[in-house]
Design a protein around this motif. Structure first.
Motif, PDB file in Angstrom:
ATOM      1  N   PHE A 109       6.767   1.143  -6.446  1.00 63.22           N
ATOM      2  CA  PHE A 109       5.572   1.637  -5.783  1.00 63.22           C
ATOM      3  C   PHE A 109       5.149   0.648  -4.691  1.00 63.22           C
ATOM      4  N   ALA A 110       4.188   1.050  -3.887  1.00 61.74           N
ATOM      5  CA  ALA A 110       3.772   0.238  -2.742  1.00 61.74           C
ATOM      6  C   ALA A 110       3.521  -1.212  -3.151  1.00 61.74           C
ATOM      7  N   SER A 111       4.054  -2.126  -2.352  1.00 66.67           N
ATOM      8  CA  SER A 111       3.882  -3.547  -2.617  1.00 66.67           C
ATOM      9  C   SER A 111       2.410  -3.939  -2.481  1.00 66.67           C
ATOM     10  N   VAL A 112       1.971  -4.846  -3.335  1.00 66.28           N
ATOM     11  CA  VAL A 112       0.597  -5.349  -3.268  1.00 66.28           C
ATOM     12  C   VAL A 112       0.283  -5.872  -1.869  1.00 66.28           C
ATOM     13  N   MET A 113       1.269  -6.457  -1.220  1.00 69.72           N
ATOM     14  CA  MET A 113       1.086  -7.024   0.113  1.00 69.72           C
ATOM     15  C   MET A 113       0.615  -5.972   1.124  1.00 69.72           C
ATOM     16  N   TYR A 114       1.086  -4.719   0.947  1.00 71.56           N
ATOM     17  CA  TYR A 114       0.766  -3.659   1.900  1.00 71.56           C
ATOM     18  C   TYR A 114      -0.158  -2.587   1.322  1.00 71.56           C
ATOM     19  N   LEU A 115      -0.643  -2.804   0.114  1.00 68.82           N
ATOM     20  CA  LEU A 115      -1.384  -1.753  -0.587  1.00 68.82           C
ATOM     21  C   LEU A 115      -2.683  -1.373   0.112  1.00 68.82           C
ATOM     22  N   GLU A 116      -3.445  -2.349   0.550  1.00 63.50           N
ATOM     23  CA  GLU A 116      -4.717  -2.060   1.217  1.00 63.50           C
ATOM     24  C   GLU A 116      -4.506  -1.240   2.492  1.00 63.50           C
ATOM     25  N   SER A 117      -3.489  -1.608   3.277  1.00 60.26           N
ATOM     26  CA  SER A 117      -3.224  -0.864   4.522  1.00 60.26           C
ATOM     27  C   SER A 117      -2.687   0.532   4.210  1.00 60.26           C
ATOM     28  N   ALA A 118      -1.914   0.649   3.124  1.00 60.37           N
ATOM     29  CA  ALA A 118      -1.396   1.965   2.724  1.00 60.37           C
ATOM     30  C   ALA A 118      -2.552   2.877   2.327  1.00 60.37           C
ATOM     31  N   ILE A 119      -3.496   2.354   1.581  1.00 56.51           N
ATOM     32  CA  ILE A 119      -4.662   3.135   1.159  1.00 56.51           C
ATOM     33  C   ILE A 119      -5.487   3.569   2.370  1.00 56.51           C
ATOM     34  N   ALA A 120      -5.671   2.654   3.314  1.00 58.48           N
ATOM     35  CA  ALA A 120      -6.434   2.971   4.528  1.00 58.48           C
ATOM     36  C   ALA A 120      -5.756   4.086   5.318  1.00 58.48           C
ATOM     37  N   HIS A 121      -4.421   4.036   5.377  1.00 57.31           N
ATOM     38  CA  HIS A 121      -3.655   5.079   6.075  1.00 57.31           C
ATOM     39  C   HIS A 121      -3.805   6.429   5.372  1.00 57.31           C
ATOM     40  N   ILE A 122      -3.713   6.421   4.052  1.00 56.35           N
ATOM     41  CA  ILE A 122      -3.802   7.668   3.278  1.00 56.35           C
ATOM     42  C   ILE A 122      -5.178   8.310   3.453  1.00 56.35           C
ATOM     43  N   GLU A 123      -6.208   7.493   3.459  1.00 59.60           N
ATOM     44  CA  GLU A 123      -7.574   8.014   3.634  1.00 59.60           C
ATOM     45  C   GLU A 123      -7.716   8.806   4.931  1.00 59.60           C
ATOM     46  N   LYS A 124      -6.997   8.373   5.961  1.00 60.90           N
ATOM     47  CA  LYS A 124      -7.109   9.008   7.275  1.00 60.90           C
ATOM     48  C   LYS A 124      -6.245  10.260   7.412  1.00 60.90           C
ATOM     49  N   MET A 125      -5.399  10.516   6.436  1.00 61.85           N
ATOM     50  CA  MET A 125      -4.521  11.692   6.520  1.00 61.85           C
ATOM     51  C   MET A 125      -5.353  12.973   6.491  1.00 61.85           C
ATOM     52  N   PRO A 126      -4.958  13.997   7.248  1.00 63.74           N
ATOM     53  CA  PRO A 126      -5.705  15.266   7.248  1.00 63.74           C
ATOM     54  C   PRO A 126      -5.604  15.971   5.902  1.00 63.74           C
ATOM     55  N   GLN A 127      -6.569  16.835   5.604  1.00 61.94           N
ATOM     56  CA  GLN A 127      -6.582  17.531   4.318  1.00 61.94           C
ATOM     57  C   GLN A 127      -7.202  18.921   4.442  1.00 61.94           C
ATOM     58  N   SER A 128      -6.920  19.584   5.541  1.00 61.64           N
ATOM     59  CA  SER A 128      -7.535  20.895   5.765  1.00 61.64           C
ATOM     60  C   SER A 128      -6.678  22.062   5.290  1.00 61.64           C
ATOM     61  N   THR A 129      -5.393  21.828   5.026  1.00 62.02           N
ATOM     62  CA  THR A 129      -4.508  22.880   4.534  1.00 62.02           C
ATOM     63  C   THR A 129      -3.885  22.439   3.209  1.00 62.02           C
ATOM     64  N   PHE A 130      -3.309  23.402   2.497  1.00 65.89           N
ATOM     65  CA  PHE A 130      -2.662  23.083   1.227  1.00 65.89           C
ATOM     66  C   PHE A 130      -1.565  22.042   1.423  1.00 65.89           C
ATOM     67  N   ASP A 131      -0.709  22.252   2.429  1.00 58.92           N
ATOM     68  CA  ASP A 131       0.384  21.315   2.666  1.00 58.92           C
ATOM     69  C   ASP A 131      -0.124  19.910   2.958  1.00 58.92           C
ATOM     70  N   GLU A 132      -1.157  19.809   3.778  1.00 58.08           N
ATOM     71  CA  GLU A 132      -1.718  18.494   4.108  1.00 58.08           C
ATOM     72  C   GLU A 132      -2.284  17.804   2.870  1.00 58.08           C
ATOM     73  N   ILE A 133      -2.946  18.577   2.015  1.00 61.87           N
ATOM     74  CA  ILE A 133      -3.548  18.011   0.805  1.00 61.87           C
ATOM     75  C   ILE A 133      -2.472  17.480  -0.140  1.00 61.87           C
ATOM     76  N   ILE A 134      -1.398  18.236  -0.318  1.00 61.93           N
ATOM     77  CA  ILE A 134      -0.321  17.794  -1.217  1.00 61.93           C
ATOM     78  C   ILE A 134       0.406  16.588  -0.626  1.00 61.93           C
ATOM     79  N   GLU A 135       0.562  16.555   0.678  1.00 64.04           N
ATOM     80  CA  GLU A 135       1.190  15.385   1.326  1.00 64.04           C
ATOM     81  C   GLU A 135       0.344  14.138   1.084  1.00 64.04           C
ATOM     82  N   LYS A 136      -0.967  14.301   1.135  1.00 60.50           N
ATOM     83  CA  LYS A 136      -1.879  13.176   0.871  1.00 60.50           C
ATOM     84  C   LYS A 136      -1.776  12.743  -0.596  1.00 60.50           C
ATOM     85  N   TYR A 137      -1.694  13.706  -1.479  1.00 55.62           N
ATOM     86  CA  TYR A 137      -1.539  13.447  -2.916  1.00 55.62           C
ATOM     87  C   TYR A 137      -0.246  12.689  -3.203  1.00 55.62           C
ATOM     88  N   VAL A 138       0.837  13.120  -2.577  1.00 58.80           N
ATOM     89  CA  VAL A 138       2.136  12.456  -2.757  1.00 58.80           C
ATOM     90  C   VAL A 138       2.064  11.012  -2.283  1.00 58.80           C
TER      91      VAL A 138
END
Length: 201
Positions: free
Chosen positions: A77-106
């Motif tokens: 799973f995501a390295s601790v070294m990059y975890l904070e930046s990974a979380i910040a990136h995921i937060e910004k992902m779009p979530q207006s469609t089913f596909d976008e929501i599942i991509e964010k979940y993944v």
């Protein structure tokens, strides 16, 4: 060896049973209290609040980003070294469609931000996004366990399978407690029996 816990349980099987019992009770409280209404669906703040509420009676690290690197089998799973930046990136992902929501979940599953209890917390988080954006949730009783687990394992490479599995289980029963509870049924998703390797930093 069991994870360090507030219950002072040293047997991993016993800890898994207690963890499931307590987190299920807390999950029902979450559902009925409306506590999560103050958070923005899809935000990490909401996910951390879910995790803290479910596990605060069991683990000191409840709601806190992990400080160890973890892996399952050959997948890291995501390295601790990059975890904070990974979380910040995921937060910004779009979530207006089913596909976008599942991509964010993944992506949040790949990040695996907590030391334990990621699956249960993230499934509640997913349903709250779906509920807000699409007025639907997953009826987890319609999700085949093996199909789900295999699709999630392959999702970092190809997410078409998990999208198919979850789309076929969508329901508009967004206020149904039984539908909600199935998503955090540890005996169904058997998280407690998955071996994670941790590397202390």
């Amino acid at each position: 060896m069991a994870l360090d816990n507030k219950l002072h349980i040293t047997d991993s099987a016993e800890l898994a049973r207690e963890e499931e019992r307590i987190s299920k009770k807390k999950a029902v409280e979450l559902f009925e209290s409306g506590y999560l209404n103050i958070f923005t669906p899809g935000s990490f703040e909401m996910l951390a609040a879910i995790h803290q509420y479910l596990f605060e009676d069991i683990y000191e690290f409840a709601g806190k980003v992990r400080t160890v690197n973890i892996s399952k089998g050959s997948f890291r799973f995501a390295s601790v070294m990059y975890l904070e930046s990974a979380i910040a990136h995921i937060e910004k992902m779009p979530q207006s469609t089913f596909d976008e929501i599942i991509e964010k979940y993944v992506e949040m599953n790949i990040a695996h931000p907590f030391r334990e209890g990621n699956g249960r917390s993230t499934r509640i988080w997913l349903d709250l996004i779906l509920k807000t954006e699409l007025s639907q949730v997953i009826d987890w009783s319609m999700v085949d366990k093996e199909d789900y687990l295999q699709a999630m394992e392959r999702s970092p490479i190809k997410d078409i399978e998990i999208k198919y599995v979850l789309k076929n289980a969508l329901t508009d029963k967004i206020h149904d407690r039984e539908v909600y509870i199935k998503g955090i049924d540890n005996s169904y998703f058997y998280e407690g029996y998955i071996t994670f390797k941790a590397e202390e930093l």
